[in-house]
Motif scaffolding. Structure first.
Motif, PDB file in Angstrom:
ATOM      1  N   ALA A  18       0.235  -6.752  -7.409  1.00  0.00           N
ATOM      2  CA  ALA A  18      -0.063  -5.357  -7.080  1.00  0.00           C
ATOM      3  C   ALA A  18       0.164  -4.405  -8.239  1.00  0.00           C
ATOM      4  CB  ALA A  18       0.788  -4.921  -5.889  1.00  0.00           C
ATOM      5  N   PHE A  19       1.066  -4.796  -9.157  1.00  0.00           N
ATOM      6  CA  PHE A  19       1.414  -3.924 -10.286  1.00  0.00           C
ATOM      7  C   PHE A  19       1.373  -4.713 -11.590  1.00  0.00           C
ATOM      8  CE2 PHE A  19       3.497  -2.214  -6.505  1.00  0.00           C
ATOM      9  CZ  PHE A  19       3.029  -0.898  -6.518  1.00  0.00           C
ATOM     10  N   ALA A  20       0.242  -5.337 -11.812  1.00  0.00           N
ATOM     11  CA  ALA A  20       0.092  -6.222 -12.975  1.00  0.00           C
ATOM     12  C   ALA A  20       0.243  -5.475 -14.290  1.00  0.00           C
ATOM     13  CB  ALA A  20      -1.272  -6.910 -12.932  1.00  0.00           C
ATOM     14  N   GLN A  21       0.025  -4.157 -14.269  1.00  0.00           N
ATOM     15  CA  GLN A  21       0.108  -3.376 -15.505  1.00  0.00           C
ATOM     16  C   GLN A  21       1.549  -3.124 -15.944  1.00  0.00           C
ATOM     17  OE1 GLN A  21      -0.435  -2.233 -12.525  1.00  0.00           O
ATOM     18  NE2 GLN A  21       0.481  -0.203 -12.225  1.00  0.00           N
ATOM     19  N   LEU A  22       2.515  -3.394 -15.057  1.00  0.00           N
ATOM     20  CA  LEU A  22       3.927  -3.170 -15.372  1.00  0.00           C
ATOM     21  C   LEU A  22       4.557  -4.448 -15.899  1.00  0.00           C
ATOM     22  CD1 LEU A  22       5.032  -1.097 -12.238  1.00  0.00           C
ATOM     23  CD2 LEU A  22       4.155  -0.251 -14.422  1.00  0.00           C
ATOM     24  N   ASP A  23       5.568  -4.300 -16.743  1.00  0.00           N
ATOM     25  CA  ASP A  23       6.248  -5.487 -17.237  1.00  0.00           C
ATOM     26  C   ASP A  23       7.204  -6.023 -16.168  1.00  0.00           C
ATOM     27  OD1 ASP A  23       8.705  -4.034 -17.376  1.00  0.00           O
ATOM     28  OD2 ASP A  23       8.254  -3.393 -19.420  1.00  0.00           O
ATOM     29  N   ALA A  24       7.694  -7.242 -16.379  1.00  0.00           N
ATOM     30  CA  ALA A  24       8.507  -7.925 -15.379  1.00  0.00           C
ATOM     31  C   ALA A  24       9.784  -7.160 -15.056  1.00  0.00           C
ATOM     32  CB  ALA A  24       8.842  -9.337 -15.856  1.00  0.00           C
ATOM     33  N   ASP A  67       0.826  -1.211   0.000  1.00  0.00           N
ATOM     34  CA  ASP A  67       0.000   0.000   0.000  1.00  0.00           C
ATOM     35  C   ASP A  67       0.859   1.260   0.000  1.00  0.00           C
ATOM     36  OD1 ASP A  67      -2.367  -1.330  -0.126  1.00  0.00           O
ATOM     37  OD2 ASP A  67      -2.893  -1.084   1.989  1.00  0.00           O
ATOM     38  N   ARG A  68       2.002   1.215   0.677  1.00  0.00           N
ATOM     39  CA  ARG A  68       2.901   2.371   0.647  1.00  0.00           C
ATOM     40  C   ARG A  68       3.453   2.576  -0.759  1.00  0.00           C
ATOM     41  NH1 ARG A  68       6.948   1.949   5.714  1.00  0.00           N
ATOM     42  NH2 ARG A  68       7.741   3.870   4.728  1.00  0.00           N
ATOM     43  N   MET A  69       3.771   1.491  -1.433  1.00  0.00           N
ATOM     44  CA  MET A  69       4.289   1.585  -2.790  1.00  0.00           C
ATOM     45  C   MET A  69       3.206   2.074  -3.754  1.00  0.00           C
ATOM     46  SD  MET A  69       6.647  -1.865  -2.969  1.00  0.00           S
ATOM     47  CE  MET A  69       7.403  -1.407  -4.553  1.00  0.00           C
ATOM     48  N   ARG A  70       2.001   1.579  -3.592  1.00  0.00           N
ATOM     49  CA  ARG A  70       0.905   2.003  -4.472  1.00  0.00           C
ATOM     50  C   ARG A  70       0.532   3.463  -4.227  1.00  0.00           C
ATOM     51  NH1 ARG A  70      -2.329  -2.136  -6.965  1.00  0.00           N
ATOM     52  NH2 ARG A  70      -4.221  -0.920  -6.579  1.00  0.00           N
ATOM     53  N   ALA A  71       0.526   3.873  -2.962  1.00  0.00           N
ATOM     54  CA  ALA A  71       0.200   5.260  -2.640  1.00  0.00           C
ATOM     55  C   ALA A  71       1.211   6.218  -3.264  1.00  0.00           C
ATOM     56  CB  ALA A  71       0.147   5.452  -1.130  1.00  0.00           C
ATOM     57  N   ALA A  72       2.486   5.835  -3.262  1.00  0.00           N
ATOM     58  CA  ALA A  72       3.529   6.683  -3.846  1.00  0.00           C
ATOM     59  C   ALA A  72       3.354   6.833  -5.346  1.00  0.00           C
ATOM     60  CB  ALA A  72       4.904   6.094  -3.540  1.00  0.00           C
ATOM     61  N   ARG A  73       2.578   5.936  -5.935  1.00  0.00           N
ATOM     62  CA  ARG A  73       2.350   5.973  -7.393  1.00  0.00           C
ATOM     63  C   ARG A  73       0.917   6.360  -7.734  1.00  0.00           C
ATOM     64  NH1 ARG A  73       6.182   2.580  -5.794  1.00  0.00           N
ATOM     65  NH2 ARG A  73       8.023   2.254  -7.131  1.00  0.00           N
TER      66      ARG A  73
END
Length: 227
Positions: free
Chosen positions: A63-69, A32-38
């Motif tokens: 959590a970040f399925a839209q990003l590539d590996a 959640d901290r990582m998602r909030a920062a983005r």
């Protein structure tokens, strides 16, 4: 039932996340901290919990399925740094685990941890839950050149205490745990209270036993069947 009557092996080894510790809430706080920062909304416990035993990369992929590996891989150090700050702040020890560990100790047997979590994080966690003087051996995911499902971490833990694999047992909540134990020649027990994806079928893992709760590991009949 007395603890001595249970008939534990000389050493009971455990996976950590999803077996001894319900650490999923700590990982939710980290994500959640990582998602909030983005600028992204929080993730739910139900979304993340099934992926915890698969490690940081699996959680980041959820959590970040839209990003590539490649981009997610670059986020691993940030994930580990934030998780270090959230260690044992939100997730409790599973109900019944403390009684189980005390029973193992009272019987004269020992217990330890073999986890794929980085060793430095696992060692930092031990005093936070009061286990630093009780855990007989700890092997992390980076202690050796290989990690579970390779059997070497389990064998290394046993050898650290001068024991052979058949003198031990391993309890874990993931298929890799059972695969590692079987390859090591060590009796294996599936912790069914742990973290699994919906399509995971523990019956296919070929563990020597499966239990629904930590309290079930106090059953002497279970251990007599494994001998």
């Amino acid at each position: 039932m007395t603890a001595v009557a249970v008939g534990f092996p000389a050493l009971v080894l455990f996976d950590l996340d999803g077996t001894l510790l319900d650490s999923a809430p700590d990982f939710v706080a980290t994500i959640d901290r990582m998602r909030a920062a983005r600028g992204a909304p929080p993730i739910t416990l139900a979304e993340l919990r099934p992926h915890v035993s698969r490690g940081s990369r699996a959680m980041l992929a959820t959590a970040f399925a839209q990003l590539d590996a490649e981009r997610r891989e670059a986020m691993v150090p940030e994930f580990l740094e934030l998780y270090q700050q959230e260690l044992a702040r939100h997730g409790p020890v599973f109900e019944g685990v403390e009684n189980l560990l005390a029973a193992i100790e009272d019987s004269g047997s020992r217990w330890g941890i073999v986890t794929n979590k980085p060793e430095y994080l696992a060692r930092q966690l031990l005093p936070l839950v009061g286990w630093q003087a009780r855990c007989a051996v700890l092997v992390g995911g980076d202690t050796l050149p290989v990690r579970k499902p390779d059997p070497l971490p389990l064998l290394h833990a046993a050898r650290q205490l001068g024991l052979d694999a058949p003198d031990c047992a391993y309890v874990g909540d993931d298929a890799r745990d059972i695969e590692a134990a079987r390859a090591a020649g060590m009796p294996s027990i599936t912790a069914l209270w742990g973290y699994r994806l919906g399509d995971d079928d523990p019956a296919t893992w070929q563990a020597d036993a499966s239990v629904d709760t930590p309290q079930a590991l106090l059953d002497p009949h279970l251990w007599s069947r494994l001998r």
